[in-house]
Enzyme design. Structure first.
Site, mmCIF file in Angstrom:
data_model
loop_
_atom_site.group_PDB
_atom_site.id
_atom_site.type_symbol
_atom_site.label_atom_id
_atom_site.label_comp_id
_atom_site.label_asym_id
_atom_site.label_seq_id
_atom_site.Cartn_x
_atom_site.Cartn_y
_atom_site.Cartn_z
ATOM 1 N N LYS A 103 -23.278 -14.794 34.180
ATOM 2 C CA LYS A 103 -24.035 -15.962 34.633
ATOM 3 C C LYS A 103 -25.381 -15.515 35.167
ATOM 4 C CE LYS A 103 -23.890 -19.410 38.200
ATOM 5 N NZ LYS A 103 -23.300 -19.836 39.441
ATOM 6 N N LYS A 123 -22.690 -11.939 38.101
ATOM 7 C CA LYS A 123 -23.491 -13.095 38.506
ATOM 8 C C LYS A 123 -24.770 -12.590 39.142
ATOM 9 C CE LYS A 123 -23.440 -17.188 41.441
ATOM 10 N NZ LYS A 123 -22.621 -18.092 42.262
HETATM 11 C C1 PBG Z 1 -21.851 -21.286 44.075
HETATM 12 C C2 PBG Z 1 -22.362 -21.491 42.714
HETATM 13 C C3 PBG Z 1 -23.686 -21.584 42.260
HETATM 14 C C4 PBG Z 1 -23.632 -21.886 40.905
HETATM 15 C C5 PBG Z 1 -22.279 -21.942 40.558
HETATM 16 N N1 PBG Z 1 -21.516 -21.682 41.685
HETATM 17 C C6 PBG Z 1 -24.955 -21.499 43.009
HETATM 18 C C7 PBG Z 1 -25.386 -20.206 43.534
HETATM 19 O O1 PBG Z 1 -24.733 -19.180 43.437
HETATM 20 O O2 PBG Z 1 -26.463 -20.214 44.151
HETATM 21 C C8 PBG Z 1 -24.801 -22.139 40.013
HETATM 22 C C9 PBG Z 1 -24.534 -22.977 38.807
HETATM 23 C C10 PBG Z 1 -25.728 -23.516 38.126
HETATM 24 O O3 PBG Z 1 -26.894 -23.202 38.435
HETATM 25 O O4 PBG Z 1 -25.498 -24.310 37.205
HETATM 26 N N2 PBG Z 1 -21.905 -19.993 44.563
#
Ligand code: PBG
Length: 326
Positions: free
Chosen positions: A248, A195
């Site tokens: 992601k 991520k």
């Molecule tokens: C929580 C989380 C996030 C997303 C999914 N889980 C936000 C982040 O990490 O700032 C983002 C999902 C999206 O942008 O569709 N940690």
């Protein structure tokens, strides 16, 4: 194989041939639809930057879930907007938290649905970070116990799978151990393994009200410049017991999806994130692109790159379009 002996157009001459030699196909069963749940009754608030995406109260969530199933989308992932936030994100792991309530209700009313829960603290902490703050820093090891508690509370409510998105080191192992000790050894973990600290999460942070109140997430999410590090993260999660790996965002990281696919046997998910969805919607609203076609082409590309599973806000509309195209 060169022209004129080989003519690639022979197999493109009409849809019968094209369909016969098609290498990749999208199916609604590959999609996971993200849902935002909040307290109240009859609440259905559209997220301004994400047309077609709503913050829903539990009663409305049930309707939405039934709609998904009707379209052939059998899986959802839940994000919660709690009644209130505090320094330790307690709304994430209390027995009657908003996600726990939502899971119980979905299991009651729509038992066929596969319910995944996002495990993180950022929507529940008043500072908006994904972990506990100790001495102005996100404290990795102090956070692990809270993440495991959150995952366990989701499992107890009836979740089918948990998906830690916090990016703390060692959280998959901690969650696995806690679930195993509590008779949830059958419950899979879908790890947000790779991520990135991405600007594409902007609209999500509006939707889930989870923007950090100071600093950024670069101390725990990955540097977008790094590829080799993705292998280390994924290998670690495999080692710690992850059942499904995730990359992601998706579209800006197709190279990473493709390389992880080649390296790991585990099922691979990709998160087509909020900003990637919003860009399609915004351009389509301006009449600059054909939004339906671009959505399907984008999801196809994510699948072709190697993702078995696609988490996307476009799941319902894509499922509808795929049906029409049959
Ligand atoms: C929580 C989380 C996030 C997303 C999914 N889980 C936000 C982040 O990490 O700032 C983002 C999902 C999206 O942008 O569709 N940690």
């Amino acid at each position: 194989m060169i022209f004129p002996d080989y003519r690639p157009r022979r197999l493109r001459q009409d849809e019968r041939f094209r369909s016969l030699v098609r290498e990749t196909r999208l199916h609604p069963s590959q999609f996971i639809y993200p849902l935002f749940v909040k307290p109240g009754k009859g609440v259905r608030e559209e997220v301004a930057s994400m047309p077609g995406v709503f913050r829903l109260s539990v009663d409305q969530l049930v309707k939405e879930a039934k709609d998904c199933l009707r379209l052939g989308v059998g899986s959802v992932i839940l994000f919660g907007l709690p009644e209130s936030k505090d320094a330790t994100g307690s709304g994430a792991y209390i027995k009657n938290g908003i996600v726990q309530q939502a899971v119980r209700e979905l299991k009651n009313k729509v038992p066929e649905l596969l319910v995944v829960t996002d495990v993180c603290l950022c929507e529940y902490t008043d500072h908006g970070h994904c972990g506990l703050i100790v001495n102005h820093q996100v404290d990795n090891d102090a956070t692990l116990e809270l993440l495991a508690k959150t995952a366990l509370s989701h499992a107890e409510a009836g979740a089918d799978m948990v998906a830690p998105s916090d990016m703390m080191d060692g959280r998959v192992a901690e969650i696995r151990a806690t679930l195993d000790e509590s008779n949830f050894s059958h419950l899979p973990i879908m790890a947000y393994s790779v991520k990135y600290a991405s600007a594409f999460y902007g609209p999500f942070r509006e939707a889930a009200d989870g923007a950090p109140q100071f600093g950024d997430r670069k101390g725990y999410q990955m540097d977008p410049a790094n590829e080799r590090e993705a292998f280390r993260e994924a290998a670690m999660d495999v080692e710690e017991g992850a059942d499904i790996l995730m990359v992601k965002p998706a579209v800006a990281y197709l190279d990473i999806i493709s390389k992880l696919r080649a390296e790991f046997d585990h099922p691979l998910a990709a998160y087509h994130v909020s900003g990637e969805y919003a860009m399609i919607k915004a351009a389509a609203a301006n009449g600059w692109i054909d939004g339906d076609k671009v959505m399907l082409e984008t999801l196809l590309a994510i699948h072709r790159a190697g993702a078995d599973i696609i988490i996307t806000y476009g799941a319902k509309e894509a499922a509808r379009l795929l049906r029409q195209g049959e």
